[in-house]
Design a protein around this motif. Sequence first.
Motif, PDB file in Angstrom:
ATOM      1  N   UNK A 192     -30.670  52.136 -48.109  1.00 52.52           N
ATOM      2  CA  UNK A 192     -30.547  50.683 -48.273  1.00 52.52           C
ATOM      3  C   UNK A 192     -31.906  49.999 -48.162  1.00 52.52           C
ATOM      4  N   UNK A 193     -32.736  50.450 -47.201  1.00 54.35           N
ATOM      5  CA  UNK A 193     -34.043  49.819 -47.012  1.00 54.35           C
ATOM      6  C   UNK A 193     -35.003  50.095 -48.140  1.00 54.35           C
ATOM      7  N   UNK A 194     -35.075  51.344 -48.582  1.00 52.75           N
ATOM      8  CA  UNK A 194     -36.094  51.690 -49.582  1.00 52.75           C
ATOM      9  C   UNK A 194     -35.668  51.386 -51.014  1.00 52.75           C
ATOM     10  N   UNK A 195     -34.384  51.575 -51.319  1.00 50.31           N
ATOM     11  CA  UNK A 195     -33.949  51.436 -52.707  1.00 50.31           C
ATOM     12  C   UNK A 195     -33.340  50.076 -53.041  1.00 50.31           C
ATOM     13  N   UNK A 196     -32.867  49.361 -52.049  1.00 47.40           N
ATOM     14  CA  UNK A 196     -32.209  48.086 -52.348  1.00 47.40           C
ATOM     15  C   UNK A 196     -33.020  46.917 -51.814  1.00 47.40           C
ATOM     16  N   UNK A 239     -36.158  46.811 -50.483  1.00 40.27           N
ATOM     17  CA  UNK A 239     -37.580  46.799 -50.845  1.00 40.27           C
ATOM     18  C   UNK A 239     -37.840  46.139 -52.199  1.00 40.27           C
ATOM     19  N   UNK A 240     -37.119  46.483 -53.255  1.00 42.81           N
ATOM     20  CA  UNK A 240     -37.361  45.788 -54.525  1.00 42.81           C
ATOM     21  C   UNK A 240     -37.026  44.299 -54.469  1.00 42.81           C
ATOM     22  N   UNK A 241     -35.994  43.946 -53.714  1.00 42.85           N
ATOM     23  CA  UNK A 241     -35.628  42.527 -53.608  1.00 42.85           C
ATOM     24  C   UNK A 241     -36.735  41.762 -52.902  1.00 42.85           C
ATOM     25  N   UNK A 242     -37.214  42.287 -51.756  1.00 41.08           N
ATOM     26  CA  UNK A 242     -38.295  41.617 -51.020  1.00 41.08           C
ATOM     27  C   UNK A 242     -39.595  41.609 -51.817  1.00 41.08           C
ATOM     28  N   UNK A 243     -39.842  42.684 -52.567  1.00 40.52           N
ATOM     29  CA  UNK A 243     -41.046  42.718 -53.407  1.00 40.52           C
ATOM     30  C   UNK A 243     -41.012  41.634 -54.471  1.00 40.52           C
ATOM     31  N   UNK A 244     -39.852  41.422 -55.064  1.00 37.57           N
ATOM     32  CA  UNK A 244     -39.716  40.366 -56.065  1.00 37.57           C
ATOM     33  C   UNK A 244     -39.893  38.987 -55.467  1.00 37.57           C
ATOM     34  N   UNK A 245     -39.375  38.801 -54.261  1.00 39.55           N
ATOM     35  CA  UNK A 245     -39.507  37.493 -53.602  1.00 39.55           C
ATOM     36  C   UNK A 245     -40.970  37.219 -53.271  1.00 39.55           C
ATOM     37  N   UNK A 246     -41.680  38.212 -52.720  1.00 38.75           N
ATOM     38  CA  UNK A 246     -43.085  37.984 -52.365  1.00 38.75           C
ATOM     39  C   UNK A 246     -43.960  37.807 -53.602  1.00 38.75           C
ATOM     40  N   UNK A 247     -43.646  38.509 -54.690  1.00 36.45           N
ATOM     41  CA  UNK A 247     -44.409  38.314 -55.931  1.00 36.45           C
ATOM     42  C   UNK A 247     -44.214  36.896 -56.453  1.00 36.45           C
ATOM     43  N   UNK A 248     -42.994  36.382 -56.335  1.00 37.82           N
ATOM     44  CA  UNK A 248     -42.700  35.045 -56.834  1.00 37.82           C
ATOM     45  C   UNK A 248     -43.412  33.969 -56.017  1.00 37.82           C
ATOM     46  N   UNK A 249     -43.674  34.232 -54.732  1.00 36.90           N
ATOM     47  CA  UNK A 249     -44.326  33.222 -53.897  1.00 36.90           C
ATOM     48  C   UNK A 249     -45.840  33.210 -54.061  1.00 36.90           C
TER      49      UNK A 249
END
Length: 160
Positions: free
Chosen positions: A44-48, A50-60
Amino acid sequence: MSIKALKSLFKSASGIPEKVPFRSFAKENPLTTLGLAVPTADFLGSEILSPILGGITEATGIPDAMRKKSLKREFELFSEQRSIQAANELKNKRIEEMVQRNMDIVAQYNPQLYNQVMAGKVLPKGAVVLGGPRRQDLMEELAYMMGSSSSPEDFQSLLS
């Protein structure tokens, strides 16, 4: 796919009987539950997440600012290392020039000493060295010591 179907899939994949509630299975088999929970949490942490948080930080735009700071630090470090390297090269060049100049001075003003040092042994006055290995290392050491000595009187007797 519904939640019920996912639960059923996870239960069948983990070996939990379908009719048994998960909580009662966890109470009865704590080590098995732990063995199932750790890989599930990792997944859950690495595959789900992590990509969600990566997208959020890229957007900010936070990673861009961090990259700029990192690049600035790398450039400052590179320029500092380059200036130190240039200073060391200049120092080495000056030392080489000083050694060569002092070797020339010894050869010009005291050829007897020059020949003795280059031969690596004491020679009779007026002797000429024919053949044999030249001790360039001794001459360079003498010339370096002449240039790095704090008092010129240490080597004045060699030149007179």
